[in-house]
Design an enzyme around this catalytic site. Structure first.
Site, PDB file in Angstrom:
ATOM      1  N   ASP A  19       0.781  -1.243   0.000  1.00  0.00           N
ATOM      2  CA  ASP A  19       0.000   0.000   0.000  1.00  0.00           C
ATOM      3  C   ASP A  19       0.815   1.297   0.000  1.00  0.00           C
ATOM      4  O   ASP A  19       0.505   2.224   0.749  1.00  0.00           O
ATOM      5  CB  ASP A  19      -0.968   0.009   1.187  1.00  0.00           C
ATOM      6  N   LYS A  79      -7.409  -4.165  -2.576  1.00  0.00           N
ATOM      7  CA  LYS A  79      -7.973  -4.837  -1.411  1.00  0.00           C
ATOM      8  C   LYS A  79      -8.683  -3.832  -0.509  1.00  0.00           C
ATOM      9  O   LYS A  79      -8.422  -2.636  -0.570  1.00  0.00           O
ATOM     10  CB  LYS A  79      -6.893  -5.581  -0.632  1.00  0.00           C
ATOM     11  N   CYS A 113      -2.014  -2.452   8.072  1.00  0.00           N
ATOM     12  CA  CYS A 113      -1.871  -3.462   7.017  1.00  0.00           C
ATOM     13  C   CYS A 113      -0.600  -4.294   7.145  1.00  0.00           C
ATOM     14  O   CYS A 113      -0.627  -5.506   6.928  1.00  0.00           O
ATOM     15  CB  CYS A 113      -1.969  -2.800   5.643  1.00  0.00           C
TER      16      CYS A 113
END
Length: 183
Positions: A19, A79, A113
């Site tokens: 990310d 996601k 994450c």
């Protein structure tokens, strides 16, 4: 949690880039350094033949992977799950390296994450290396305690230079001069 210590072999490793997206740019601590180090790690992995996977957390809201990260034609996995361990990602990882046992992870955010990915990977029995100089959060407190949690869970905290030298293993490696330039 004690792990049996074995050498890190590039043939069994995969790099996960978590990310590293444009909307995080103004809020993540050390963002320029995280991107630079993540990109050097990615380039080293390419030179050493270590495959990589890129994810993007809700790109409609958080934007795409930053252009400074040279992922080429690789399509990031989108996601909403905080962990990178979506069924699509796990399935793809198994096509990249059928007998992988080691995951190297960098990206954003340490306490969300990255942490949840590490916990999921450890629970599946993988050996996990978190490249701390390529991982951050919006808060330095969150970053610090995420690293503490990650270490206590059984992952290895490492740095870019250390992990790259472990992957290279020998100054006689044919790509060592190129690797050395990244360091």
């Amino acid at each position: 949690m004690t792990q049996r210590i074995t050498p890190l072999l590039r043939e069994n490793a995969i790099l996960l880039i978590c990310d590293v997206q444009d909307k995080f740019r103004p809020t993540i601590k050390y963002f320029p350094q995280i991107v630079e180090t993540s990109n050097k790690l990615l380039q080293a992995c390419k030179l050493l033949g270590v495959p990589f996977v890129v994810t993007e957390q809700y790109p409609k809201g958080l934007g795409r992977t930053v252009p400074e990260l040279d992922i080429g034609d690789t399509k990031p996995f989108e996601k909403t799950l905080f962990s990178m361990c979506t069924p699509d990602v796990i399935s793809h990882m198994k096509t990249l390296v059928t007998d992988f046992n080691t995951i190297i992870i960098c990206g954003i955010e340490a306490h969300a994450c990255v942490l949840q990915t590490v916990i999921d990977l450890l629970s599946k029995g993988y050996r996990v290396y978190v490249v701390v100089d390529a991982v951050s959060s919006r808060s330095l407190t969150d970053r610090m305690y995420a690293f503490d949690h990650i270490r206590q869970a059984g992952a290895f905290l490492t740095t870019f230079e250390s992990i790259v030298l472990q992957l290279t293993r020998d100054a006689n490696h044919p790509n060592f001069k190129q690797i050395q330039q990244l360091i």
